[in-house]
Every structure is written in C-alpha cells, then in structure tokens.
Design a protein around this motif. Structure first.
Motif, PDB file in Angstrom:
ATOM      1  N   TYR A  68      -8.299   3.008   0.195  1.00  0.00           N
ATOM      2  CA  TYR A  68      -8.478   1.495  -0.642  1.00  0.00           C
ATOM      3  C   TYR A  68      -8.906   0.331  -0.374  1.00  0.00           C
ATOM      4  O   TYR A  68      -9.877   0.479   0.150  1.00  0.00           O
ATOM      5  CB  TYR A  68      -6.695   0.941  -0.015  1.00  0.00           C
ATOM      6  CG  TYR A  68      -6.004   1.787  -0.632  1.00  0.00           C
ATOM      7  CD1 TYR A  68      -4.984   1.557  -2.133  1.00  0.00           C
ATOM      8  CD2 TYR A  68      -4.516   2.555  -0.057  1.00  0.00           C
ATOM      9  CE1 TYR A  68      -4.491   2.121  -2.265  1.00  0.00           C
ATOM     10  CE2 TYR A  68      -4.442   3.083  -0.631  1.00  0.00           C
ATOM     11  CZ  TYR A  68      -3.748   3.074  -1.527  1.00  0.00           C
ATOM     12  OH  TYR A  68      -2.745   3.837  -2.402  1.00  0.00           O
TER      13      TYR A  68
ATOM     14  N   PRO B 153      -7.747   1.730  -6.288  1.00  0.00           N
ATOM     15  CA  PRO B 153      -7.449   3.526  -5.259  1.00  0.00           C
ATOM     16  C   PRO B 153      -8.698   4.263  -5.214  1.00  0.00           C
ATOM     17  O   PRO B 153      -8.532   3.903  -5.523  1.00  0.00           O
ATOM     18  CB  PRO B 153      -5.767   3.583  -5.093  1.00  0.00           C
ATOM     19  CG  PRO B 153      -5.550   3.403  -6.458  1.00  0.00           C
ATOM     20  CD  PRO B 153      -6.479   1.619  -6.463  1.00  0.00           C
TER      21      PRO B 153
ATOM     22  N   LEU C 107       1.042  -1.343  -0.050  1.00  0.00           N
ATOM     23  CA  LEU C 107      -0.035  -0.033  -0.320  1.00  0.00           C
ATOM     24  C   LEU C 107       0.913   1.345  -0.006  1.00  0.00           C
ATOM     25  O   LEU C 107       0.723   2.368  -0.563  1.00  0.00           O
ATOM     26  CB  LEU C 107      -0.812   0.199   0.611  1.00  0.00           C
ATOM     27  CG  LEU C 107      -1.905  -0.580   0.940  1.00  0.00           C
ATOM     28  CD1 LEU C 107      -2.672  -1.304   2.843  1.00  0.00           C
ATOM     29  CD2 LEU C 107      -3.275  -1.215   0.328  1.00  0.00           C
TER      30      LEU C 107
ATOM     31  N   ILE D 288      -6.064  -3.987  -6.214  1.00  0.00           N
ATOM     32  CA  ILE D 288      -6.005  -3.188  -5.045  1.00  0.00           C
ATOM     33  C   ILE D 288      -6.925  -2.111  -5.739  1.00  0.00           C
ATOM     34  O   ILE D 288      -6.674  -1.903  -6.949  1.00  0.00           O
ATOM     35  CB  ILE D 288      -4.781  -2.260  -4.717  1.00  0.00           C
ATOM     36  CG1 ILE D 288      -3.673  -3.925  -4.020  1.00  0.00           C
ATOM     37  CG2 ILE D 288      -4.769  -1.785  -3.834  1.00  0.00           C
ATOM     38  CD1 ILE D 288      -2.530  -4.011  -4.012  1.00  0.00           C
TER      39      ILE D 288
END
Length: 425
Positions: A406, A392, A354, A390
């Motif tokens: 996220y 975002p 992250l 992922i």
C-alpha cells in the motif's frame, strides 16, 4: 502442547500488570508474529489481557462481568474512578446515567431507579441524586462535601470521583455499554456445536475397523479420540488410517497434537483458527479436556453467514462507512473520532482502514481471509480533514495466501507505506 496453547499458558502465569507485545512473545517463545498475535487476541477474549490507550496490552486480573448489565463497581473500574462513599451499594446494577447540566428544578425528571448522575462541583445536585437513590460520579477531581459523603454512606449509594472531564467519562461509559451489548449478541460455540453422541467419537483402544465403520455410519472422516477418563487425547482422520490393517489400535495411528475449544468461545475466534490452521473439526471440551462435542468448519461458516454479531455499529463498521472507492483507489477523510489526543490520525484507525481495504480487495477471490502480518511505515502524520488516498497493489497471490503493498497519499505526496500478508480460505 501446541505453540498457541504454550503462549496462553505463558500469559496465564505472567504477573498482573506486565506489558504484552506480539514481538516480545514471538522472541521469547520462538514463534511467528502471526501465532503470537492470534494467541494474544484469544487471551484478550478470555479476559487475561487488556489493551489500554497509551499503555498497550497488559496482563490483568480475570474478572466475571455481567454481559447484560454493569454494576457501579464496574463503572468505577472502567472510568478509573475513586470510590469515596457508599461502598455497600457497589454491587447494585447500573441502568443509565444523566449529565448534571440542568437546573435543580428540572433534575428530578432525569433520575431513575438504578441510575447515576455525572456532575461537577454542584453539591445540591449531588444530594438530590442520592435522595432519589441515584449514584453520583463527580468529574474534574473536585473535593466532595462531607454532607454528601455522609448521606451516601447512610443510604448505601456509591459516590465516585474521576479526574477526567464529564465528556470523557460519559464517552467511556457509553463505549463500555456498547461493548457489553456486542458481547451479548455474539454467537458462541455453545450455540453451534454438535454433541459427541450425535457427531460420533472413538476410544484410544478402538481399532481402524471401528473407525471405518463409524465413517460409513456418520459420513464424516474426522473424529475425536478419548481415553478411559473421557478426556480428548487425539484426533483420527482417513489419512491416519490409510494403509493400516483393520486390527491396528487407534492409539498407534491417531494425531496427538489436538487443538480444543470450549463452549464460551466466540465462533469468530474459532473461525480464524480453523482457517489459519486448516482445521475441519475441533473438539469441544469442558474442565480438564472432557469431551462434550465438536464444532465443524461448515457449522461455523453457516452460523457466521446467518447471524449478525451485533445490532450495535462497531468501530470497524464506522470505518467501512467512511471509505470510498474510485477506480483502483480507496480514500477517506480524517474525522474527529479518528484522532489521537494530540490531534493526529490514530495508528489503530489506519490499521483498521487497511484491514478493511484488504478485505474489499480480496473479496472477489475468496470469502474469508486472515491478516497474518501488517507492517506500516509512517513518513508524515495525517490530521483532521486530510483526504487520504490509498493505492493498493497485490504483489503476490497464491490459492492460499497473498501479499498486498500500500501507498497512502496526501496531496499527491506519499505519507505512509504498508505491507500486509494474508492467509486465504
């Protein structure tokens, strides 16, 4: 004393072995989590605390470790091994290790001066290693024959014993050597600072006129201020001097809350403080705050851009190479090195992932960002070979900060959520 320095002082006085946490520090000293985190990381760089697997961060005894080579004593410490014999040789430098999986006939080709043989319950290999002046590290917690121990004491060559398996011990030593190599190549303040006689400084008995004259001469507007003992007692800037008469003593206008640094501190650590605290210049001191020079933000950023921290790939580098970007999403496959011992994705790995995604996401806006706060919510564990996607979303952004949300998906199901707050330079 700043909050950062207060935390460092608190950690210095903490008993050896006590656990340290961001939340514990922030609650005890009434500081933000970001301030506590940065102070703990600096304490780790100074050798005050250490992060250990399954134990967290703990206060440790400071020790001087060679940044180029390790001794057998240090090998014993990093592998948590018991020293059984040959204590007189513990301070000798270690050069390389070999794993004793070969036959007795071929073992000698792997023995070098200052080396170490990692081996299990094989008495003959242990004796051959000692006769060729190699230390022995016995894995698996096996008992050691008295003949081996007697020879080790006679030659002054260490025999160590670990309860861990050979692979774990070898991996631990390799990681320690890589860290040492990284530290060898890291650029420190000593390599980029400007001596005080070159940059300029003022005394607390000087006047605003002296300050303005130095500004014209040096073409900078921030200077450290020292007392009669050459100790840093403040910093003076144009804001401090603005509107003051020329004969005003600097002692009356300077800023007394001063963050200072020392020669051995890494520029990466200093750059974080400069960005988070908006410092343009930091005095460099020795001993009891005796001024020896300054380091400026421009010098730090130039050095970071011109130098690679290490030729060795770091853990962060490995993570970056595993990340792929597709449209507005990032994804990676869980690999063996990312797992905890129980077979699930390590919390540290997802934190690093992250952090890297955040850097990539905000790279087009600014060059330097500092993670101030990171919250992760685990809804389901991830395992080997899982493909994690992922997503975002920048939910808030200003010139100096941003908040990113996220969602991490596995097979189109949300398995984790996270929120990261960053400071932007």
């Amino acid at each position: 004393m700043s909050k950062h320095q207060e935390i460092i002082r608190y950690l210095e006085q903490l008993p050896i072995g006590n656990r340290v946490s961001v939340r514990g520090i922030s609650n005890r000293l009434n500081v933000s989590d970001g301030t506590a985190y940065r102070a703990i990381k600096e304490a780790e760089n100074r050798g005050l605390v250490e992060t250990r697997p399954r134990s967290g961060t703990v206060r440790i005894k400071q020790k001087q470790v060679s940044i180029e080579k390790m001794t057998y004593q240090e090998i014993a410490e990093v592998t948590e091994s018991q020293v059984l014999a040959g204590q007189k040789g513990l301070n000798r430098e270690f050069s390389r290790f070999a794993i004793g999986a070969m036959t007795e006939k071929n073992v000698t080709r792997y023995l070098v001066d200052g080396g170490m043989m990692i081996v299990g319950d094989r008495k003959e290999i242990q004796l051959l290693a000692l006769l060729h002046h190699n230390a022995v590290l016995i894995t698996g917690g096996f008992e050691v024959d008295g003949e081996v121990l007697k020879l080790a004491d006679k030659l002054g060559i260490p025999v160590l014993r670990s309860r861990e398996d050979t692979y774990t011990v070898a991996t631990t030593i390799t990681r320690a050597l890589s860290i040492i190599q990284i530290k060898t190549d890291i650029v420190t303040v000593e390599k980029v600072y400007r001596p005080s006689y070159d940059y300029g400084f003022l005394r607390e008995t000087d006047t605003v006129k002296d300050y303005l004259d130095l500004v014209k001469k040096k073409h900078v507007s921030r200077f450290p201020v020292i007392n009669q003992h050459q100790m840093v007692v403040g910093v003076v800037t144009m804001r401090d001097a603005s509107g003051r008469s020329n004969d005003t003593i600097l002692d009356k206008v300077m800023s007394r809350s001063v963050f200072v640094t020392q020669l051995g501190v890494s520029i990466a650590n200093i750059s974080q403080r400069m960005i988070s605290e908006d410092f343009e210049m930091i005095p460099v001191v020795k001993g009891n705050r005796g001024l020896i020079g300054v380091v400026t933000r421009r010098d730090i950023m130039d050095a970071i851009n011109q130098n690679q921290a290490s030729n060795q790939p770091t853990f962060s580098d490995q993570i970056v190479h595993k990340l792929d970007k597709y449209s507005e999403q990032f994804q990676f496959v869980v690999e063996p090195f990312m797992l905890e011992r129980n077979g699930v994705l390590s919390n540290g790995v997802i934190t690093e992932v992250l952090t890297n995604v955040t850097n990539k996401l905000l790279a087009e806006y600014r060059k330097n960002i500092i993670i101030e706060q990171l919250s992760i919510y685990f809804l389901q564990t991830a395992q080997l070979d899982d493909l994690l996607v992922i997503e975002p979303k920048i939910v808030q952004q200003t010139r100096r900060s941003a908040i990113v949300d996220y969602e991490i998906h596995l097979n189109k199901q949300i398995v984790m959520k996270a929120t990261i707050t960053v400071k932007i330079n």
